[in-house]
Design an enzyme around this catalytic site. Structure first.
Site: not given
Length: 314
Positions: A46, A163, A165, A243, A245
Site C-alpha cells: 500500500e 542423470s 540431463w 529437489e 533424491g
C-alpha cells in the site's frame, strides 16, 4: 483484483517474513498507482502504491490482496491509517489477514473512517499467491514444493546414477525460476555426494537470488549448508523446494509435508534405472486417491510439466 494478486507474486520470496501483498489504485477507470511488498517486508504494498499515486489516491479505489494492516511499527505506519490519510474512497480486499494484530481490525478502522470496504474478493487466489506466508501463519511450518524430473516410466537416473540431463533446456530454466521463488532448497545426502549441487539460480537478472541450501542428513553439513534431520525439523523459512533424491522426496511425502508437486517428464525411456520414489508409507491403494489436484499442465519444449496441489481439509 486479479492484477493486484499477480503483482503480489513479485514479492516472493523477498518479502519474508512479511506477506507478499499487491496493491493497485484505480481512479476514473485508470490505474494511478501500484505496488507490492518490498524486500525484507517494507515498504508494504500500500505504501509503494500510495507513493506512486500521489494526490491521485484521493477518491480512488484501492485493490489490495490482503487486509491492510492495523498495527504500526518502528518500520512504518499502519497501512489502514495511511489509506485513510490519503483519502481513498473505497477499498477492495481479497483476503482477511489471519495475523491477530490485524484480523478484522484493518477493515473496521477503514469503515469507521467512512471508507467503503468490500472484502473476500478472490480470497482463494490471494491465499494461493501468499501460500508460503499463509502456511506459516496457519500451520507454523514452511510451504513445501517437491520437484521431480523423470523419464516417462518414472526414472530419475540411469542405473549407474547418471542423470544429466533427463529434461531439456526449457524445463531446466523453469526449474531455476522455481529456485528463485523459494527461500531454501533441500537435497538428500546421496544427491549431495553424487552431484555436488550448487543450487544457484542461473537465469539472467536473477543471479543474485541465493536460496539457503539445506541437507537432509543425521550427520553434519558441509560449509555453506544447513543440516536438517527430518522434514518436520525444517525451520526459519516460509518456502522450501525439495529437489534432490528419491530418499528426500520419499521422506517428505511420508511425513505429508509436500504441498505442491512439480512433475517434469521427458519423452524418453530409460529402462533399468533409479526410481523417483521409494516407500512412502502407503498402506492401501485406496489411500492414494483424492490426495492430489492437477493445478497446471504445460509443455516446456518437448518436456511436460504437471503441477499438482495437495488436497487438504479446510
Amino acid at each position: 483484483m486479479a492484477a493486484a494478486i499477480a503483482l503480489s507474486r513479485r514479492g516472493r520470496p523477498a518479502s519474508a517474513p512479511n506477506p507478499n501483498v499487491g496493491c493497485i489504485f484505480v481512479k476514473d477507470g485508470r490505474v494511478v498507482g501500484r505496488g507490492w511488498t518490498q524486500a525484507g517486508g517494507r515498504p508494504h504494498a500500500e505504501a509503494v502504491a500510495l507513493a506512486a499515486a500521489g494526490d491521485a489516491a484521493r477518491g480512488a479505489t484501492a485493490y489490495v490482496s490482503l487486509e491492510p494492516c492495523a498495527h504500526a511499527s518502528a518500520r512504518g505506519p499502519a497501512c489502514s491509517d495511511s489509506l485513510i490519510a490519503a483519502g481513498v474512497a473505497r477499498v477492495m480486499i481479497a483476503a482477511q489477514d489471519p495475523d491477530s494484530r490485524t484480523d478484522g481490525r484493518g477493515i473496521a478502522r477503514l469503515q469507521d473512517a467512512g471508507i467503503e470496504v468490500v472484502f473476500n474478493v478472490m480470497p482463494a487466489e490471494a491465499r494461493a499467491a501468499m501460500a508460503p506466508w499463509w502456511t506459516r501463519q496457519a500451520e507454523g511450518r514452511p510451504f513445501v514444493t517437491l520437484k521431480l524430473a523423470t523419464s516417462l516410466e518414472g526414472r530419475i537416473a540411469r542405473a549407474d546414477g547418471a542423470s544429466r540431463w533427463i529434461t531439456g533446456a526449457r524445463a531446466r530454466a523453469h526449474g531455476h525460476l522455481e529456485r528463485a521463488m523459494h527461500q531454501a532448497i533441500l537435497v538428500g545426502r546421496g544427491t549431495y555426494e553424487a552431484d555436488s549441487p550448487t543450487l544457484d539460480v542461473r537465469l539472467p537478472g536473477l543471479e543474485d537470488r541465493r536460496p539457503r541450501r539445506l541437507l537432509l542428513t543425521h550427520g553434519a553439513a558441509p560449509a555453506g549448508w544447513t543440516a536438517v534431520a527430518s522434514p518436520e525439523s525444517v525451520a526459519g523459512v516460509d518456502s522450501l523446494l525439495v529437489e534432490g533424491g528419491a530418499g528426500a522426496a520419499s521422506a517428505f511425502l511420508t511425513a505429508d509435508r509436500v504441498d505442491r508437486l512439480l512433475l517434469y517428464r521427458a519423452p524418453i525411456l530409460i529402462g533399468a534405472g533409479k526410481a523417483a520414489l521409494g516407500d512412502i508409507g502407503l498402506a492401501d491403494l485406496a489411500d492414494a486417491h483424492g490426495r492430489w489436484r492437477l493445478a497446471d499442465s504445460r509443455l516446456l519444449g518437448s518436456d511436460r510439466l504437471d503441477v499438482y496441489e495437495r488436497v487438504r481439509e479446510g
